[in-house]
Write a protein that holds these residues in place. Structure first.
Motif, PDB file in Angstrom:
ATOM      1  N   LYS A   1       0.824  -1.214   0.000  1.00  0.00           N
ATOM      2  CA  LYS A   1       0.000   0.000   0.000  1.00  0.00           C
ATOM      3  C   LYS A   1       0.855   1.259   0.000  1.00  0.00           C
ATOM      4  O   LYS A   1       0.339   2.370  -0.163  1.00  0.00           O
ATOM      5  CB  LYS A   1      -0.924  -0.001   1.215  1.00  0.00           C
ATOM      6  N   LYS A   2       2.155   1.088   0.178  1.00  0.00           N
ATOM      7  CA  LYS A   2       3.061   2.230   0.260  1.00  0.00           C
ATOM      8  C   LYS A   2       3.819   2.440  -1.051  1.00  0.00           C
ATOM      9  O   LYS A   2       4.489   3.468  -1.227  1.00  0.00           O
ATOM     10  CB  LYS A   2       4.045   2.035   1.413  1.00  0.00           C
ATOM     11  N   GLY A   3       3.745   1.471  -1.946  1.00  0.00           N
ATOM     12  CA  GLY A   3       4.427   1.569  -3.218  1.00  0.00           C
ATOM     13  C   GLY A   3       4.882   0.202  -3.690  1.00  0.00           C
ATOM     14  O   GLY A   3       4.552  -0.813  -3.077  1.00  0.00           O
ATOM     15  N   ARG A   4       5.631   0.204  -4.786  1.00  0.00           N
ATOM     16  CA  ARG A   4       6.216  -1.039  -5.279  1.00  0.00           C
ATOM     17  C   ARG A   4       7.716  -0.994  -5.024  1.00  0.00           C
ATOM     18  O   ARG A   4       8.392  -0.060  -5.443  1.00  0.00           O
ATOM     19  CB  ARG A   4       5.953  -1.210  -6.774  1.00  0.00           C
ATOM     20  N   PHE A   5       8.199  -2.040  -4.370  1.00  0.00           N
ATOM     21  CA  PHE A   5       9.602  -2.088  -3.947  1.00  0.00           C
ATOM     22  C   PHE A   5      10.262  -3.313  -4.579  1.00  0.00           C
ATOM     23  O   PHE A   5       9.814  -4.428  -4.358  1.00  0.00           O
ATOM     24  CB  PHE A   5       9.694  -2.165  -2.423  1.00  0.00           C
ATOM     25  N   THR A   6      11.321  -3.085  -5.345  1.00  0.00           N
ATOM     26  CA  THR A   6      12.010  -4.162  -6.034  1.00  0.00           C
ATOM     27  C   THR A   6      13.459  -4.236  -5.587  1.00  0.00           C
ATOM     28  O   THR A   6      14.204  -3.264  -5.712  1.00  0.00           O
ATOM     29  CB  THR A   6      11.951  -3.966  -7.554  1.00  0.00           C
ATOM     30  N   PHE A   7      13.829  -5.413  -5.084  1.00  0.00           N
ATOM     31  CA  PHE A   7      15.193  -5.658  -4.599  1.00  0.00           C
ATOM     32  C   PHE A   7      16.076  -6.057  -5.770  1.00  0.00           C
ATOM     33  O   PHE A   7      15.714  -6.935  -6.548  1.00  0.00           O
ATOM     34  CB  PHE A   7      15.122  -6.780  -3.567  1.00  0.00           C
ATOM     35  N   MET A   8      17.241  -5.415  -5.876  1.00  0.00           N
ATOM     36  CA  MET A   8      18.198  -5.776  -6.916  1.00  0.00           C
ATOM     37  C   MET A   8      19.589  -5.847  -6.295  1.00  0.00           C
ATOM     38  O   MET A   8      19.881  -5.139  -5.334  1.00  0.00           O
ATOM     39  CB  MET A   8      18.163  -4.745  -8.040  1.00  0.00           C
ATOM     40  N   GLN A   9      20.415  -6.701  -6.901  1.00  0.00           N
ATOM     41  CA  GLN A   9      21.724  -6.944  -6.290  1.00  0.00           C
ATOM     42  C   GLN A   9      22.776  -7.154  -7.358  1.00  0.00           C
ATOM     43  O   GLN A   9      22.534  -7.878  -8.332  1.00  0.00           O
ATOM     44  CB  GLN A   9      21.609  -8.185  -5.409  1.00  0.00           C
ATOM     45  N   SER A  10      23.933  -6.531  -7.164  1.00  0.00           N
ATOM     46  CA  SER A  10      25.083  -6.766  -8.019  1.00  0.00           C
ATOM     47  C   SER A  10      26.203  -7.297  -7.135  1.00  0.00           C
ATOM     48  O   SER A  10      26.936  -6.525  -6.517  1.00  0.00           O
ATOM     49  CB  SER A  10      25.511  -5.472  -8.709  1.00  0.00           C
ATOM     50  N   SER A  11      26.293  -8.616  -7.060  1.00  0.00           N
ATOM     51  CA  SER A  11      27.297  -9.203  -6.170  1.00  0.00           C
ATOM     52  C   SER A  11      28.713  -8.849  -6.602  1.00  0.00           C
ATOM     53  O   SER A  11      29.602  -8.691  -5.769  1.00  0.00           O
ATOM     54  CB  SER A  11      27.138 -10.724  -6.130  1.00  0.00           C
ATOM     55  N   GLY A  12      28.932  -8.701  -7.899  1.00  0.00           N
ATOM     56  CA  GLY A  12      30.276  -8.403  -8.386  1.00  0.00           C
ATOM     57  C   GLY A  12      30.811  -7.076  -7.873  1.00  0.00           C
ATOM     58  O   GLY A  12      32.002  -6.944  -7.593  1.00  0.00           O
ATOM     59  N   THR A  13      29.940  -6.099  -7.738  1.00  0.00           N
ATOM     60  CA  THR A  13      30.363  -4.772  -7.271  1.00  0.00           C
ATOM     61  C   THR A  13      30.046  -4.555  -5.797  1.00  0.00           C
ATOM     62  O   THR A  13      30.424  -3.536  -5.232  1.00  0.00           O
ATOM     63  CB  THR A  13      29.670  -3.667  -8.080  1.00  0.00           C
ATOM     64  N   GLY A  14      29.351  -5.489  -5.180  1.00  0.00           N
ATOM     65  CA  GLY A  14      28.989  -5.320  -3.775  1.00  0.00           C
ATOM     66  C   GLY A  14      27.944  -4.247  -3.571  1.00  0.00           C
ATOM     67  O   GLY A  14      27.983  -3.523  -2.571  1.00  0.00           O
ATOM     68  N   THR A  15      26.999  -4.136  -4.484  1.00  0.00           N
ATOM     69  CA  THR A  15      25.998  -3.079  -4.415  1.00  0.00           C
ATOM     70  C   THR A  15      24.589  -3.659  -4.422  1.00  0.00           C
ATOM     71  O   THR A  15      24.269  -4.517  -5.243  1.00  0.00           O
ATOM     72  CB  THR A  15      26.130  -2.110  -5.593  1.00  0.00           C
ATOM     73  N   LEU A  16      23.789  -3.173  -3.489  1.00  0.00           N
ATOM     74  CA  LEU A  16      22.364  -3.471  -3.467  1.00  0.00           C
ATOM     75  C   LEU A  16      21.609  -2.248  -3.972  1.00  0.00           C
ATOM     76  O   LEU A  16      22.039  -1.110  -3.751  1.00  0.00           O
ATOM     77  CB  LEU A  16      21.888  -3.763  -2.042  1.00  0.00           C
ATOM     78  N   TYR A  17      20.487  -2.498  -4.616  1.00  0.00           N
ATOM     79  CA  TYR A  17      19.629  -1.408  -5.051  1.00  0.00           C
ATOM     80  C   TYR A  17      18.202  -1.682  -4.583  1.00  0.00           C
ATOM     81  O   TYR A  17      17.778  -2.830  -4.472  1.00  0.00           O
ATOM     82  CB  TYR A  17      19.620  -1.299  -6.576  1.00  0.00           C
TER      83      TYR A  17
END
Length: 114
Positions: free
Chosen positions: A62-78
């Motif tokens: 109800k607060k929005g759409r939240f999508t988890f993304m991950q780049s293990s090679g760079t150590g970055t979560l989005y």
């Protein structure tokens, strides 16, 4: 000690989109389930998004759409956030899903307002 550093927050109008990031260790992302959390004050952190969308409170939709993304090679979560509602306002953090969690990073503030 592995660090977590969130960035990319800001002011977003209702219905808008934003992508925030979390920089950490590539090894951590390759071996440990992670999540995105929201804090709106106090000690409680709401779980907002995970890789497989598990353990998320249905109220989050109800607060929005939240999508988890991950780049293990760079150590970055989005965290891609779309169709945001004012109720999504808060400070966002990444951390391990299971205890013991790592020390919380600085977080990044997301404010949804006209």
């Amino acid at each position: 000690q592995v660090k977590l550093v969130e960035s990319g927050g800001g002011l977003v109008p209702p219905g808008g989109s934003l992508r925030i990031s979390c920089a950490t260790s590539p090894d951590l992302l390759r071996t440990t389930p992670m999540g995105w959390f929201r804090n709106t004050g106090g000690e409680h952190y709401d779980l907002v998004a995970t890789k497989d969308a598990v353990f998320i409170n249905t109220q989050e939709s109800k607060k929005g759409r939240f999508t988890f993304m991950q780049s293990s090679g760079t150590g970055t979560l989005y965290l891609q956030m779309d169709d945001l509602k004012p109720a999504a306002t808060g400070r966002y953090y990444c951390n391990k899903l299971r205890d013991p969690q790592l020390p919380w990073g600085p977080g990044t503030q997301v404010t949804v307002a006209a």
